[in-house]
Design an enzyme around this catalytic site. Structure first.
Site, PDB file in Angstrom:
ATOM      1  N   HIS A  17       0.841  -1.207   0.000  1.00 36.88           N
ATOM      2  CA  HIS A  17       0.000   0.000   0.000  1.00 36.88           C
ATOM      3  C   HIS A  17       0.879   1.261   0.000  1.00 36.88           C
ATOM      4  O   HIS A  17       0.610   2.220  -0.725  1.00 36.88           O
ATOM      5  CB  HIS A  17      -0.892   0.052   1.248  1.00 36.88           C
ATOM      6  CG  HIS A  17      -1.902  -1.048   1.363  1.00 36.88           C
ATOM      7  ND1 HIS A  17      -2.034  -1.834   2.487  1.00 36.88           N
ATOM      8  CD2 HIS A  17      -2.846  -1.504   0.500  1.00 36.88           C
ATOM      9  CE1 HIS A  17      -3.013  -2.706   2.318  1.00 36.88           C
ATOM     10  NE2 HIS A  17      -3.518  -2.535   1.123  1.00 36.88           N
ATOM     11  N   LYS A  41     -17.270  -7.910   7.193  1.00 39.02           N
ATOM     12  CA  LYS A  41     -15.901  -8.403   7.309  1.00 39.02           C
ATOM     13  C   LYS A  41     -15.470  -8.444   8.768  1.00 39.02           C
ATOM     14  O   LYS A  41     -15.817  -7.557   9.547  1.00 39.02           O
ATOM     15  CB  LYS A  41     -14.955  -7.460   6.551  1.00 39.02           C
ATOM     16  CG  LYS A  41     -14.533  -7.976   5.185  1.00 39.02           C
ATOM     17  CD  LYS A  41     -13.374  -7.128   4.652  1.00 39.02           C
ATOM     18  CE  LYS A  41     -12.895  -7.600   3.302  1.00 39.02           C
ATOM     19  NZ  LYS A  41     -11.812  -6.761   2.769  1.00 39.02           N
ATOM     20  N   ARG A  90      -1.849  -6.226  -8.591  1.00 35.49           N
ATOM     21  CA  ARG A  90      -0.751  -7.155  -8.333  1.00 35.49           C
ATOM     22  C   ARG A  90      -0.680  -8.299  -9.324  1.00 35.49           C
ATOM     23  O   ARG A  90       0.378  -8.807  -9.625  1.00 35.49           O
ATOM     24  CB  ARG A  90      -0.902  -7.784  -6.923  1.00 35.49           C
ATOM     25  CG  ARG A  90      -0.483  -6.892  -5.813  1.00 35.49           C
ATOM     26  CD  ARG A  90      -0.987  -7.409  -4.493  1.00 35.49           C
ATOM     27  NE  ARG A  90      -2.436  -7.321  -4.431  1.00 35.49           N
ATOM     28  CZ  ARG A  90      -3.146  -7.497  -3.338  1.00 35.49           C
ATOM     29  NH1 ARG A  90      -2.540  -7.808  -2.204  1.00 35.49           N
ATOM     30  NH2 ARG A  90      -4.449  -7.380  -3.346  1.00 35.49           N
ATOM     31  N   SER A 127      -2.402  -7.826   2.833  1.00 34.37           N
ATOM     32  CA  SER A 127      -2.788  -7.730   4.253  1.00 34.37           C
ATOM     33  C   SER A 127      -3.168  -9.104   4.784  1.00 34.37           C
ATOM     34  O   SER A 127      -2.914  -9.414   5.955  1.00 34.37           O
ATOM     35  CB  SER A 127      -3.975  -6.776   4.417  1.00 34.37           C
ATOM     36  OG  SER A 127      -3.622  -5.471   4.074  1.00 34.37           O
TER      37      SER A 127
HETATM   38  P1  ADP Z   1      -9.565  -4.439  -0.183  1.00 32.57           P
HETATM   39  O1  ADP Z   1     -10.195  -4.568   1.158  1.00 32.57           O
HETATM   40  O2  ADP Z   1     -10.347  -3.589  -1.182  1.00 32.57           O
HETATM   41  O3  ADP Z   1      -9.045  -5.731  -0.778  1.00 32.57           O
HETATM   42  P2  ADP Z   1      -6.888  -3.749   0.550  1.00 32.57           P
HETATM   43  O4  ADP Z   1      -6.722  -2.951   1.792  1.00 32.57           O
HETATM   44  O5  ADP Z   1      -6.480  -5.182   0.601  1.00 32.57           O
HETATM   45  O6  ADP Z   1      -8.351  -3.535   0.071  1.00 32.57           O
HETATM   46  O7  ADP Z   1      -6.140  -3.043  -0.654  1.00 32.57           O
HETATM   47  C1  ADP Z   1      -6.461  -1.744  -1.097  1.00 32.57           C
HETATM   48  C2  ADP Z   1      -5.797  -1.498  -2.453  1.00 32.57           C
HETATM   49  O8  ADP Z   1      -4.402  -1.715  -2.353  1.00 32.57           O
HETATM   50  C3  ADP Z   1      -6.283  -2.414  -3.576  1.00 32.57           C
HETATM   51  O9  ADP Z   1      -6.307  -1.662  -4.779  1.00 32.57           O
HETATM   52  C4  ADP Z   1      -5.183  -3.451  -3.668  1.00 32.57           C
HETATM   53  O10 ADP Z   1      -5.093  -4.007  -4.968  1.00 32.57           O
HETATM   54  C5  ADP Z   1      -3.971  -2.591  -3.371  1.00 32.57           C
HETATM   55  N1  ADP Z   1      -2.839  -3.397  -2.885  1.00 32.57           N
HETATM   56  C6  ADP Z   1      -2.800  -4.198  -1.814  1.00 32.57           C
HETATM   57  N2  ADP Z   1      -1.603  -4.789  -1.683  1.00 32.57           N
HETATM   58  C7  ADP Z   1      -0.836  -4.327  -2.722  1.00 32.57           C
HETATM   59  C8  ADP Z   1       0.500  -4.570  -3.183  1.00 32.57           C
HETATM   60  N3  ADP Z   1       1.309  -5.413  -2.541  1.00 32.57           N
HETATM   61  N4  ADP Z   1       0.917  -3.924  -4.302  1.00 32.57           N
HETATM   62  C9  ADP Z   1       0.078  -3.087  -4.946  1.00 32.57           C
HETATM   63  N5  ADP Z   1      -1.184  -2.820  -4.594  1.00 32.57           N
HETATM   64  C10 ADP Z   1      -1.648  -3.430  -3.495  1.00 32.57           C
END
Ligand code: ADP
Length: 150
Positions: A17, A41, A90, A127
């Site tokens: 992120h 969730k 990703r 995450s």
């Molecule tokens: P969600 O609950 O929508 O899955 P996340 O908190 O997991 O949200 O992720 C928010 C955003 O960050 C999404 O666009 C996700 O694709 C992006 N993201 C998460 N991890 C990575 C990473 N390692 N590299 C690039 N983008 C990421």
């Protein structure tokens, strides 16, 4: 002023992120990290903890702020006067999901979604993997900013 929201759960924020946010601020004047409150969730970290981890990480960057919202992302964008949604990609699974989401949002509003491709150093981080490591007592520190603590 060009503003974007970066929506997600951030449970917790990871270096993946952080990479997207740091690159996003070169494209936008302001990035609002928008923590979606999804009642269906189960989160590992409370909303307050998730906000705190992000605020501490970006305390010296005036272009980044954190808000939380419930309901549709497009409604939140209207509420705060933002025209762009920032998302990270990703892999093909992210792509298919994000494509449907972005096209739906575009169909329902004038919002444009901007995608940044993950950096090679952080592409494997999620995450959910971080939570898995934490729940087994492993060393999660290399995958998250220093502000994330148990
Ligand atoms: P969600 O609950 O929508 O899955 P996340 O908190 O997991 O949200 O992720 C928010 C955003 O960050 C999404 O666009 C996700 O694709 C992006 N993201 C998460 N991890 C990575 C990473 N390692 N590299 C690039 N983008 C990421």
């Amino acid at each position: 002023m060009k503003k974007a929201i970066f929506p997600g759960s951030f449970d917790p924020i990871t270096l993946g992120h952080v990479d997207i946010i740091n690159r996003g601020v070169t494209l936008f004047d302001e990035i609002i990290i928008a923590i979606g409150e999804n009642s269906s969730k189960d989160f590992m970290f409370s909303l307050e903890q998730r906000i705190n981890f992000i605020e501490r990480k970006f305390k010296d960057n005036p272009k980044v702020r954190v808000m939380n919202y419930s309901g549709l992302t497009i409604d939140f964008c209207k509420e705060v006067g933002v025209d762009f949604i920032l998302r990270g990609l990703r892999n093909p699974v992210d792509f298919e999901f994000e494509k449907a989401m972005a096209q739906t949002n575009r169909h329902l509003s004038a919002l444009e979604t901007v995608f940044l491709l993950t950096s090679s150093q952080t592409s494997f981080i999620s995450s959910s993997i971080v939570r898995e490591i934490i729940s087994h007592g492993g060393d999660f520190k290399k995958l998250v900013p220093n502000s994330v603590s148990l």
